[in-house]
Design an enzyme around this catalytic site. Structure first.
Site, PDB file in Angstrom:
ATOM      1  N   ASP A 122       1.042  -1.045   0.150  1.00  0.00           N
ATOM      2  CA  ASP A 122       0.010   0.195  -0.300  1.00  0.00           C
ATOM      3  C   ASP A 122       0.930   0.888   0.269  1.00  0.00           C
ATOM      4  OD1 ASP A 122      -2.975   1.589   1.412  1.00  0.00           O
ATOM      5  OD2 ASP A 122      -2.067   2.115   2.714  1.00  0.00           O
ATOM      6  N   LEU A 123       0.564   2.478  -0.213  1.00  0.00           N
ATOM      7  CA  LEU A 123       0.897   3.766  -0.104  1.00  0.00           C
ATOM      8  C   LEU A 123       1.055   4.329   1.098  1.00  0.00           C
ATOM      9  CD1 LEU A 123       3.345   5.247  -1.864  1.00  0.00           C
ATOM     10  CD2 LEU A 123       1.190   6.167  -3.647  1.00  0.00           C
ATOM     11  N   ASP A 124       0.179   4.955   0.945  1.00  0.00           N
ATOM     12  CA  ASP A 124       0.018   5.674   1.938  1.00  0.00           C
ATOM     13  C   ASP A 124      -0.043   5.477   3.045  1.00  0.00           C
ATOM     14  OD1 ASP A 124      -0.642   8.279  -0.044  1.00  0.00           O
ATOM     15  OD2 ASP A 124      -2.800   7.786  -0.269  1.00  0.00           O
TER      16      ASP A 124
ATOM     17  N   THR B 119       1.603   9.867   4.078  1.00  0.00           N
ATOM     18  CA  THR B 119       0.639  11.391   3.359  1.00  0.00           C
ATOM     19  C   THR B 119      -0.670  11.350   3.937  1.00  0.00           C
ATOM     20  OG1 THR B 119       0.463   9.476   1.819  1.00  0.00           O
ATOM     21  CG2 THR B 119       1.891  11.002   0.724  1.00  0.00           C
TER      22      THR B 119
ATOM     23  N   LYS C 176      -8.818   5.956   5.849  1.00  0.00           N
ATOM     24  CA  LYS C 176      -7.264   5.272   5.484  1.00  0.00           C
ATOM     25  C   LYS C 176      -8.120   4.663   4.601  1.00  0.00           C
ATOM     26  CE  LYS C 176      -3.712   6.568   8.787  1.00  0.00           C
ATOM     27  NZ  LYS C 176      -3.643   6.603  10.200  1.00  0.00           N
TER      28      LYS C 176
ATOM     29  N   SER D 126      -2.329   0.789  -4.366  1.00  0.00           N
ATOM     30  CA  SER D 126      -3.212   1.789  -3.240  1.00  0.00           C
ATOM     31  C   SER D 126      -4.501   2.603  -3.925  1.00  0.00           C
ATOM     32  CB  SER D 126      -1.754   2.527  -3.361  1.00  0.00           C
ATOM     33  OG  SER D 126      -2.737   3.929  -3.041  1.00  0.00           O
ATOM     34  N   ALA D 127      -5.239   2.670  -2.993  1.00  0.00           N
ATOM     35  CA  ALA D 127      -6.029   3.560  -3.370  1.00  0.00           C
ATOM     36  C   ALA D 127      -6.215   4.940  -4.371  1.00  0.00           C
ATOM     37  CB  ALA D 127      -7.500   3.596  -2.846  1.00  0.00           C
TER      38      ALA D 127
ATOM     39  N   LYS E 156     -11.130  -0.554  -1.132  1.00  0.00           N
ATOM     40  CA  LYS E 156     -11.109  -1.523  -0.696  1.00  0.00           C
ATOM     41  C   LYS E 156     -12.205  -1.195   0.580  1.00  0.00           C
ATOM     42  CE  LYS E 156      -5.955  -0.610  -0.822  1.00  0.00           C
ATOM     43  NZ  LYS E 156      -4.761   0.432  -0.701  1.00  0.00           N
TER      44      LYS E 156
ATOM     45  N   GLU F 258      -0.140  -3.231   4.826  1.00  0.00           N
ATOM     46  CA  GLU F 258      -1.570  -2.588   4.627  1.00  0.00           C
ATOM     47  C   GLU F 258      -1.783  -1.547   6.040  1.00  0.00           C
ATOM     48  OE1 GLU F 258      -4.077  -0.606   4.151  1.00  0.00           O
ATOM     49  OE2 GLU F 258      -3.920  -1.207   1.426  1.00  0.00           O
ATOM     50  N   ASP F 259      -1.292  -0.078   5.832  1.00  0.00           N
ATOM     51  CA  ASP F 259      -1.604   0.938   7.350  1.00  0.00           C
ATOM     52  C   ASP F 259      -3.183   0.852   7.624  1.00  0.00           C
ATOM     53  OD1 ASP F 259      -2.330   2.423   5.117  1.00  0.00           O
ATOM     54  OD2 ASP F 259      -2.137   4.313   6.791  1.00  0.00           O
TER      55      ASP F 259
HETATM   56  P1  B16 Z   1      -6.125  10.174  -3.637  1.00  0.00           P
HETATM   57  P2  B16 Z   1      -3.364   3.947   0.164  1.00  0.00           P
HETATM   58  C1  B16 Z   1      -4.928   5.920  -0.228  1.00  0.00           C
HETATM   59  O1  B16 Z   1      -3.782   5.565  -0.230  1.00  0.00           O
HETATM   60  C2  B16 Z   1      -5.434   6.728   0.954  1.00  0.00           C
HETATM   61  O2  B16 Z   1      -5.556   5.985   2.280  1.00  0.00           O
HETATM   62  C3  B16 Z   1      -7.298   7.531   1.215  1.00  0.00           C
HETATM   63  O3  B16 Z   1      -6.839   8.221   2.477  1.00  0.00           O
HETATM   64  C4  B16 Z   1      -7.602   8.109   0.590  1.00  0.00           C
HETATM   65  O4  B16 Z   1      -8.639   8.940   0.476  1.00  0.00           O
HETATM   66  C5  B16 Z   1      -7.028   7.421  -1.909  1.00  0.00           C
HETATM   67  O5  B16 Z   1      -5.846   6.621  -1.201  1.00  0.00           O
HETATM   68  C6  B16 Z   1      -8.009   7.606  -2.507  1.00  0.00           C
HETATM   69  O6  B16 Z   1      -5.920   9.334  -2.117  1.00  0.00           O
HETATM   70  O7  B16 Z   1      -7.436  11.515  -2.921  1.00  0.00           O
HETATM   71  O8  B16 Z   1      -4.465  10.957  -3.473  1.00  0.00           O
HETATM   72  O9  B16 Z   1      -6.577   9.904  -4.982  1.00  0.00           O
HETATM   73  O10 B16 Z   1      -3.465   4.296   1.508  1.00  0.00           O
HETATM   74  O11 B16 Z   1      -4.210   3.115  -0.475  1.00  0.00           O
HETATM   75  O12 B16 Z   1      -2.270   4.035  -1.031  1.00  0.00           O
HETATM   76 MG    MG Z   2      -2.577   3.144   3.425  1.00  0.00          MG
END
Ligand code: B16
Ligand code: MG
Length: 217
Positions: free
Chosen positions: A7-9, A15, A43, A112-113, A143, A167-168
């Site tokens: 996962d990224l964030d 972030t 998240k 990542s989302a 997710k 994953e966090d």
């Molecule tokens: P964006 P991940 C997710 O990234 C974040 O955890 C989540 O808080 C955020 O709303 C989502 O990406 C969408 O991000 O607005 O940049 O498209 O944790 O799945 O890497």
């Molecule tokens: Mg995350």
């Protein structure tokens, strides 16, 4: 252990603190309170699902075009912060771990989302480590649906049972477990109790240590 999907964030880059600032600013502008607890719920959720959470909390009904404007506004505040983020904000031991996994021919994927994932990977200079990038621009289900990780395993040419997901977020841990992946939660054991193993961060990890964790659990 043939592949790792990150996962990224919150796993590779912190972030989540920028998402918090930007969502809080939008929520407060709409007259809705927004706490750290609210941020925890968001998240791993998509941008659409995150806005829906805030509107639901404030009991606000809105048209599709209003929602588009608010998502754009939040994203532009978020990107201002991300663009000012120094390269060394990549989390400790992240680059070393990615490098070490590469040396041992472990395939590396992103799950990542975020629709901003590629920009963030470039920003902290880690794009070169990834064999596959599955992000919010290619997924259709948020997710805890396992789609993002299943697409990752497929792109890496591995079976889910040979692949570790990091994953966090609770929604992300659920997604990985539903997909049949060995799951390493990054964060609090109390929050991520569904993961196979929970670590506070990536700091203690290298290929040998991961192999041990994977085979012993
Ligand atoms: P964006 P991940 C997710 O990234 C974040 O955890 C989540 O808080 C955020 O709303 C989502 O990406 C969408 O991000 O607005 O940049 O498209 O944790 O799945 O890497
Ligand atoms: Mg995350």
């Amino acid at each position: 252990m043939k592949a790792c999907i990150f996962d990224l964030d919150g796993v590779l880059v912190d972030t989540a603190k920028y998402h918090f600032v930007a969502w809080k600013r939008l929520a407060n502008d709409l007259g809705v309170s927004f706490t750290e607890h609210d941020n925890e719920q968001l998240k791993g959720l998509s941008r659409d699902a995150s806005l829906a959470y805030i509107l639901n909390k404030g009991k606000i009904s809105a048209s599709a075009s209003e929602k588009e404007v608010w998502k754009e506004q939040k994203n532009s505040w978020y990107l201002e912060l991300v663009n000012a983020m120094p390269e060394d904000e990549v989390l400790p031991n992240c680059k070393e771990l990615l490098h070490n996994l590469k040396q041992h021919n472990v395939k590396i994927g992103l799950g990542s989302a975020s629709k901003n994932a590629k920009l963030i990977l470039d920003r902290v200079n880690i794009t070169k480590y990834f064999d596959a990038i599955i992000d919010g621009t290619v997924t259709s289900k948020s997710k805890p649906d396992p789609e993002v990780f299943l697409l990752g395993a497929q792109a890496l040419g591995t079976h889910t049972n040979e692949c570790i997901v990091f994953e966090d977020a609770l929604s992300g841990v659920k997604a990985a477990k539903t997909g049949g992946f060995f799951t390493v939660g990054i964060g609090e054991p109390a929050v991520l109790s569904e993961a196979d193993v929970v670590l506070p961060n990536l700091m203690t990890l290298n290929y040998e240590e991961l192999k041990k964790i994977f085979t012993e659990n």
